[in-house]
Design a protein around this motif. Sequence first.
Motif, short mmCIF file in Angstrom:
data_model
loop_
_atom_site.label_atom_id
_atom_site.label_comp_id
_atom_site.label_asym_id
_atom_site.label_seq_id
_atom_site.Cartn_x
_atom_site.Cartn_y
_atom_site.Cartn_z
N ASP A 36 44.22 40.45 30.54
CA ASP A 36 44.04 39.33 31.15
C ASP A 36 45.04 39.03 32.13
O ASP A 36 44.94 38.59 33.27
CB ASP A 36 43.99 38.21 30.14
N GLY A 37 46.35 39.47 31.80
CA GLY A 37 47.58 39.20 32.73
C GLY A 37 47.66 40.28 33.91
O GLY A 37 47.81 39.64 35.04
N LEU A 38 46.91 41.44 33.81
CA LEU A 38 46.64 42.32 34.94
C LEU A 38 45.55 41.55 35.91
O LEU A 38 45.84 41.77 37.00
CB LEU A 38 46.16 43.61 34.46
N GLY B 175 38.32 36.78 39.31
CA GLY B 175 37.80 36.97 40.70
C GLY B 175 37.60 38.39 40.79
O GLY B 175 37.69 39.31 40.18
N THR B 176 37.17 38.71 42.23
CA THR B 176 36.98 40.27 42.65
C THR B 176 38.14 41.01 42.52
O THR B 176 37.99 42.10 42.07
CB THR B 176 36.49 40.09 44.00
N LEU C 218 41.01 45.43 36.82
CA LEU C 218 40.47 45.43 35.45
C LEU C 218 39.65 46.93 35.18
O LEU C 218 40.03 47.93 34.32
CB LEU C 218 40.07 44.52 34.68
N VAL C 219 38.59 46.95 36.07
CA VAL C 219 37.50 48.05 35.82
C VAL C 219 38.42 49.30 36.23
O VAL C 219 38.29 50.45 35.29
CB VAL C 219 36.33 48.11 36.63
N LEU C 220 39.22 49.39 37.14
CA LEU C 220 39.78 50.61 37.70
C LEU C 220 40.71 51.00 36.81
O LEU C 220 41.07 52.31 36.20
CB LEU C 220 40.31 50.65 39.18
N VAL C 221 41.70 50.30 36.15
CA VAL C 221 42.63 50.42 34.96
C VAL C 221 41.98 51.02 33.58
O VAL C 221 42.61 51.93 33.11
CB VAL C 221 43.59 49.42 34.72
#
Length: 265
Positions: free
Chosen positions: A87-89, A115-116, A122-125
């Motif tokens: 969430d922080g990321l 947001g975008t 998040l997805v990439l990490v």
Amino acid sequence: MKQYFLYQLNLFLLACSFFTRLPMASNICYSPSKMRRSGQYFPLVGWLLALILSLFFSLLLPVIGLLPSICLLMVLSILLTGALHEDGLADTSDGIWGGHTTERKLEIMKDSRIGTYGTCALVLVLLTKFVLLWELAKHQQLLLALFVAYPLSRAAAISLVQDMSYVSNRLPTSGSKSEPLAKPFKSKTLLFVLASGSLATLALPLMTIIYLVLACSLLRFWLKHWLNKHIAGYTGDSLGAAQQLQELLIYLILLANLPTQGLIQ
């Protein structure tokens, strides 16, 4: 001696209650000063999480195979922490890339909506983490990687409080749940944080330890510069982002320095 042990245990349980979703005893003693001191046990929380995840993975692997076990390992990790660092990321990514002024960036970071920029980060990490854990597991290094990365990434992240300003202290709407932790450590306490965070690296070859220290130090330096440039300090969200990035970097360094041994097919 007993009182000292009970006091330290209370601090550790406070840290677990803040940084995880593990059920805790209802009689934990809380105060802002105790919450601040509990930050020293952030790396030990990493040790506890690594232990739980290692046992979980070891039980699943013979039953359902490698890929499903890694997937469920990541699911459990997020459940155990309540996606606090993820969430922080996401919030940090949204704020820093979505705002044009410091005030606007901080305003976006406080918004609970994603947001975008946050979604992409998040997805990439998570995708990168899955691939790295998969490769480490194929080389029979996943369990060691967990015990290295979970404490060390948390120690590196929380060390940012030592020489950076806490942004929320300068905002009219202060009162962040991270605020009690936003105090520099005493020298002895900082040494404990770094030692407990890096203890598992002693199981690694010397050159791998050197690469890890250099890489984590460089990333910390860059994060400090980057955060100061964009928001003139740090927030609880940015510490979560720092933990996630340090964890990925640790996996990368470990993967780049794998010992020669057979793969798990």
